[in-house]
Scaffold this active site. Structure first.
Site, PDB file in Angstrom:
ATOM      1  CB  SER A 255      -0.962  -0.032   1.187  1.00 27.75           C
ATOM      2  OG  SER A 255      -1.978   0.924   1.047  1.00 27.75           O
ATOM      3  CD  GLU A 387      -5.436  -4.113  -3.625  1.00 31.14           C
ATOM      4  OE1 GLU A 387      -5.373  -3.668  -2.455  1.00 31.14           O
ATOM      5  OE2 GLU A 387      -4.441  -4.557  -4.233  1.00 31.14           O
ATOM      6  CG  HIS A 484      -5.480  -2.647   0.895  1.00 30.53           C
ATOM      7  ND1 HIS A 484      -4.751  -2.536  -0.260  1.00 30.53           N
ATOM      8  CD2 HIS A 484      -5.000  -1.692   1.731  1.00 30.53           C
ATOM      9  CE1 HIS A 484      -3.866  -1.567  -0.134  1.00 30.53           C
ATOM     10  NE2 HIS A 484      -3.990  -1.035   1.080  1.00 30.53           N
TER      11      HIS A 484
END
Length: 568
Positions: A255, A387, A484
């Site tokens: 990320s 995600e 995610h």
């Protein structure tokens, strides 16, 4: 060493802090709505036994250029935590580049994680399911936060590959140890590698551009990245005493950490300090132009009613006052996300991030071309299937209707909702409406992965290898799916340590072994292939070979080309 990370089927607003600080670009999904050569010292499917911990005088000591440090043993792994790699950054040092640590006499105890950069952690910890999945570790906050952690199989001259983790949280939040998934013990043991995690300055402390207020502050908009460069220099100069090889350093991050990897790859000061790179769910455009950076600074100074003594006043103010003022500014200036994190909106938003200043960061770290400074660095690039659109905190997502799906798709790409749904349905006709929506909303991230890999292929330099993590966690009835951050514990060989994320057990453990060994092999030799994987081909724009991380693991050519072709 850090890092582990709402999804709602209604148009609920998303808190900017949750998305850009506490989770989204950090490694914590809080989204609304939708080496074959690796030395496997532990059998891939073996459950880790409880290790004996030993600490005390003379048990685990190492010399650094600043002084001697004492860590502890966990079985056969030696661990050092909270080791300073540069001096404190508060007071008159605030907004200035990192300074070498003055050193210490005697032996410095390094048994516990050091302070983290002051920050707003967002609201993820208030959500029961989310807090259960991520199990955040909270820490003391202080501007003496330039600390790192080391896990090593031996204080010897073995010259092992070094794997340096950069945490997520955009450039605003997080730390090198805020998630149990970042613990490096199992990875160090499995791969006979040295693992390093670190903290650095974030948010306005690391990225407030004051360059127009005097030469000493010319670098202020990028000091958070210069902190990471200082950590890499510490590794170059000291890691040999910890059994590591300064000529085989891999940086990897997820990320916001992935965005930091991309940024380092465009920084001349970082050239030669790392030799492999991995970008996990971090192919984002997150750098500021000088104009946007200066505008954010001017708005903040106006909010604080600071005049000619700007820097001295900013250095004297308590961090909390600065944070509240910055939150007011960003809250006014930035529109809310449309019920989920739409990464297409990020480049137009005001946020604290590195500045393309022509010097420290000469060019955009993510764009149509690969920065020349890193053409010779092989890279892994990947994303997860869901995600920022998962079922965490939102049991109702499983009942999304076709009408709701179509309405979301139409809002996502006005006038083309039916085209979107049709294209994504074509490859997965049995998928639920929510699953289809999750893949549509995630598509811009996937397009960025492909674009970044294609740019590297076009550069004619070192290869890129692309993956997509499709495996869905069984926890919470499987609602989080491939969310995610789900890939982090697998890469760190922490499937059992992070059972609240993975479910634990033999299936998760086996998959973790396959992915961890790929990262280990890549750190060792720049090639992620090993016997337990199908042949993972380097990315080529014609083939778009992609490792699909699922049960089983496969390699597929252009698995989502048709879907992505209808997404703008």
């Amino acid at each position: 060493m850090a890092g582990n990370q709402k999804n709602r089927v209604g148009p609920a607003g998303v808190d900017r802090r949750d998305i850009l600080r506490g989770c989204a670009l950090a490694g914590a999904p809080i989204i609304m709505a939708p080496g074959a050569e690796a030395q496997q010292r532990v059998p891939p499917d073996a459950q880790e036994p409880r290790r004996q911990v030993q600490s005390g005088l003379g048990i685990a000591e190492a010399e650094t250029e600043a002084g001697r440090v004492a860590g502890y043993l966990s079985g056969d792994i030696t661990i050092f935590k909270g080791v300073p790699y540069a001096d404190a950054t508060g007071g008159s040092a605030r907004f200035l580049p990192p300074r070498p640590h003055p050193g210490w006499s005697g032996v410095r105890s390094s048994l516990h994680y050091g302070p983290v950069c002051p920050q707003d952690k967002g609201r993820g910890r208030w959500n029961d399911e989310e807090a259960f999945i991520f199990q955040w570790n909270d820490s003391v906050e202080d501007e003496d936060c330039l600390r790192l952690n080391v896990w090593t199989p031996g204080l010897d001259q073995a010259r092992r590959p070094v794997m340096v983790w950069l945490h997520g949280g955009a450039f605003a939040a997080g730390s090198g140890h805020d998630l149990p998934a970042f613990d490096g013990e199992n990875l160090a043991r499995r791969g006979d590698v040295v693992v390093v995690t670190l903290n650095h300055r974030l948010n306005l402390l690391g990225f407030l551009d004051l360059s127009h207020l005097g030469e000493p502050y010319a670098a202020s908009g990028n000091v958070g990245m210069l902190d990471i460069v200082a950590a890499l220099r510490w590794i170059r100069d000291n890691i040999g005493r910890f059994g590591g090889d300064p000529e085989r350093v891999m940086i990897f991050g997820q990320s916001g950490g992935g965005a930091k990897v991309s940024t380092l790859m465009a920084m001349p000061a970082a050239r030669g300090l790392f030799h492999r790179a991995a970008i996990m769910s971090g192919s984002f455009v997150l750098a500021n132009s000088p104009e946007r950076s200066r505008r954010l600074t001017d708005l903040l100074l106006r909010e604080l009613e600071i005049g000619d003594d700007a820097v001295a006043s900013l250095q004297a103010r308590p961090y909390g006052d600065l944070l509240k003022a910055a939150d007011r500014v960003l809250g006014r200036e930035n529109p809310p996300f449309p019920g989920f994190l739409d990464v297409r909106m990020i480049p137009q938003r005001l946020e604290f991030a590195p500045v393309i200043d022509g010097s420290i960061l000469p060019t955009a770290p993510f764009g149509p071309a690969t920065p020349a400074a890193s053409r010779d660095v092989p890279v892994l690039i990947g994303s997860t299937r869901n995600e920022f659109v998962s079922g965490i905190n939102q049991p109702a997502v499983q009942t999304m209707t076709e009408a709701e799906l179509m309405a979301r798709a139409e809002a996502f790409q006005p006038g083309e909702g039916e085209t979107l749904v049709s294209a994504f349905r074509a490859t997965t006709p049995a998928a639920t409406p929510f699953d289809v929506w999750a893949r549509i909303a995630t598509a811009p991230i996937r397009k960025s992965v492909i674009a970044q890999a294609a740019a590297r292929a076009a550069s004619g330099g070192a290869p890129a290898f692309v993956y997509r993590f499709d495996w869905s966690t069984p926890v919470l009835d499987g609602r989080p799916a491939a969310f995610h951050c789900i890939d982090i514990p697998f890469v760190f060989a922490n499937a059992d340590r992070c059972a609240s994320m993975t479910g634990g057990g033999p299936d998760a453990r086996r998959l973790s072994g396959q992915l961890a060994d790929a990262f280990i092999g890549f750190a060792r030799a720049g090639d992620p292939n090993h016997p337990a994987l199908p042949t993972w081909r380097a990315f080529d724009p014609q083939d778009e070979a992609t490792l699909i991380v699922d049960d089983p693991v496969t390699v597929v050519s252009a698995p989502d080309r048709a879907e992505l072709s209808v997404v703008r």
